[in-house]
Scaffold this motif. Structure first.
Motif, PDB file in Angstrom:
ATOM      1  N   ILE A  49       0.864  -1.185   0.000  1.00  0.00           N
ATOM      2  CA  ILE A  49       0.000   0.000   0.000  1.00  0.00           C
ATOM      3  C   ILE A  49       0.900   1.234   0.000  1.00  0.00           C
ATOM      4  CG2 ILE A  49      -1.746   1.313   1.268  1.00  0.00           C
ATOM      5  CD1 ILE A  49      -2.751  -1.343   0.019  1.00  0.00           C
ATOM      6  N   TYR A  50       0.823   1.967  -1.080  1.00  0.00           N
ATOM      7  CA  TYR A  50       1.616   3.181  -1.269  1.00  0.00           C
ATOM      8  C   TYR A  50       0.634   4.339  -1.273  1.00  0.00           C
ATOM      9  CZ  TYR A  50       5.248   6.093  -3.582  1.00  0.00           C
ATOM     10  OH  TYR A  50       6.171   7.061  -3.921  1.00  0.00           O
ATOM     11  N   GLY A  51       0.440   4.932  -0.112  1.00  0.00           N
ATOM     12  CA  GLY A  51      -0.541   5.992   0.035  1.00  0.00           C
ATOM     13  C   GLY A  51       0.023   7.354  -0.290  1.00  0.00           C
TER      14      GLY A  51
ATOM     15  N   LEU B 274       3.097  -1.814   4.115  1.00  0.00           N
ATOM     16  CA  LEU B 274       3.024  -0.363   4.009  1.00  0.00           C
ATOM     17  C   LEU B 274       4.316   0.142   3.366  1.00  0.00           C
ATOM     18  CD1 LEU B 274       1.593   2.306   4.606  1.00  0.00           C
ATOM     19  CD2 LEU B 274       2.596   2.238   6.905  1.00  0.00           C
ATOM     20  N   LEU B 275       4.193   0.922   2.308  1.00  0.00           N
ATOM     21  CA  LEU B 275       5.344   1.483   1.597  1.00  0.00           C
ATOM     22  C   LEU B 275       5.395   2.978   1.880  1.00  0.00           C
ATOM     23  CD1 LEU B 275       4.721  -0.232  -1.876  1.00  0.00           C
ATOM     24  CD2 LEU B 275       5.809  -1.202   0.167  1.00  0.00           C
ATOM     25  N   ILE B 276       6.479   3.424   2.529  1.00  0.00           N
ATOM     26  CA  ILE B 276       6.583   4.847   2.881  1.00  0.00           C
ATOM     27  C   ILE B 276       7.998   5.352   2.621  1.00  0.00           C
ATOM     28  CG2 ILE B 276       4.756   4.744   4.626  1.00  0.00           C
ATOM     29  CD1 ILE B 276       6.972   4.781   6.776  1.00  0.00           C
ATOM     30  N   GLY B 277       8.110   6.661   2.487  1.00  0.00           N
ATOM     31  CA  GLY B 277       9.410   7.294   2.319  1.00  0.00           C
ATOM     32  C   GLY B 277      10.104   7.497   3.649  1.00  0.00           C
TER      33      GLY B 277
ATOM     34  N   ILE C 158      10.564   0.927   3.666  1.00  0.00           N
ATOM     35  CA  ILE C 158      10.912   2.344   3.562  1.00  0.00           C
ATOM     36  C   ILE C 158      11.781   2.547   2.336  1.00  0.00           C
ATOM     37  CG2 ILE C 158      12.044   4.295   4.697  1.00  0.00           C
ATOM     38  CD1 ILE C 158      11.709   2.776   7.359  1.00  0.00           C
ATOM     39  N   TYR C 159      11.447   3.552   1.527  1.00  0.00           N
ATOM     40  CA  TYR C 159      12.314   3.917   0.406  1.00  0.00           C
ATOM     41  C   TYR C 159      13.071   5.193   0.776  1.00  0.00           C
ATOM     42  CZ  TYR C 159       8.284   6.881  -0.838  1.00  0.00           C
ATOM     43  OH  TYR C 159       7.250   7.783  -0.813  1.00  0.00           O
ATOM     44  N   PRO C 160      14.291   5.365   0.244  1.00  0.00           N
ATOM     45  CA  PRO C 160      15.125   6.504   0.646  1.00  0.00           C
ATOM     46  C   PRO C 160      14.610   7.844   0.118  1.00  0.00           C
ATOM     47  CG  PRO C 160      16.218   5.212  -1.060  1.00  0.00           C
ATOM     48  CD  PRO C 160      14.965   4.480  -0.713  1.00  0.00           C
ATOM     49  N   ARG C 161      14.876   8.881   0.907  1.00  0.00           N
ATOM     50  CA  ARG C 161      14.609  10.263   0.497  1.00  0.00           C
ATOM     51  C   ARG C 161      15.835  11.087   0.884  1.00  0.00           C
ATOM     52  NH1 ARG C 161       9.144  11.883  -0.432  1.00  0.00           N
ATOM     53  NH2 ARG C 161      10.184  13.765  -1.177  1.00  0.00           N
TER      54      ARG C 161
END
Length: 193
Positions: A6-8, A103-106, A130-133
């Protein structure tokens, strides 16, 4: 179990970074599909620049049309507002018992995750990727067992940047899908007036 990420987000508008991250999450093999969960109102964001819900939904759907493994959802449109991810995940788990939701979040969201509604419950019951920012370093040694930092690559683009470019008369076409570029520029130009 189908592993569903889920990428909200507000997707105000969707940009190439959103799509690249969703594709990278799929290519890493930890999940089977990504649902772009268009949020009608993010509790942590101001609504002043927010386009109409259905317009953002339609642009997001058009932007990812034909991309295998990526779907667009209006599920939160039917839930109480503001949209709390905990509430969304609870409802999804009930309505789709054949799926394991991730859950997919930055990294920027992880830094404020303790402010999310029922944050500890989410961490306990749903795997988080978590993806990098840029500017948000994550100490992987301190992450709970259900939380993983994934190497999706770094995409330095934001919806705010796209809106600001349009507001200043600049062309954001390289930052957003070509399928929605003309429409996005037109609708955000109207917001300036």
């Amino acid at each position: 179990m189908i592993r569903t990420g889920i990428y909200g987000g507000s997707f105000n508008p969707i940009h190439n970074g959103h799509i690249a991250i969703a594709k990278a999450m799929l290519s890493l093999g930890a999940i089977d599909e990504v649902w772009l969960m268009v949020s009608p109102q993010n509790p942590l964001k101001q609504a002043a620049d927010l386009l109409d819900d259905n317009l953002r939904l339609d642009m997001t759907r058009h932007a990812v049309e034909g991309i295998k493994g990526i779907k667009v959802s209006d599920y939160e449109f039917r839930l109480p507002r503001p949209s709390y991810m905990w509430n969304t995940l609870q409802h999804l788990s009930h309505d789709y018992p054949d799926r394991q939701f991730y859950l997919l979040i930055g990294a920027d969201n992880w830094q404020v995750f303790d402010r999310w509604y029922h944050a500890n419950d989410i961490i306990s019951h749903y795997p988080i990727r978590i993806y990098p920012r840029r500017g948000y370093d994550i100490d992987t040694a301190s992450l709970p067992p259900t939380v993983t930092l994934v190497d999706t690559g770094l995409y330095d683009v934001s919806s705010t940047q796209v809106r600001d470019m349009i507001r200043h008369g600049e062309d954001p076409s390289l930052l957003i899908p070509q399928s929605i570029a003309a429409q996005a520029i037109e609708v955000y130009q109207k917001l300036k007036h």
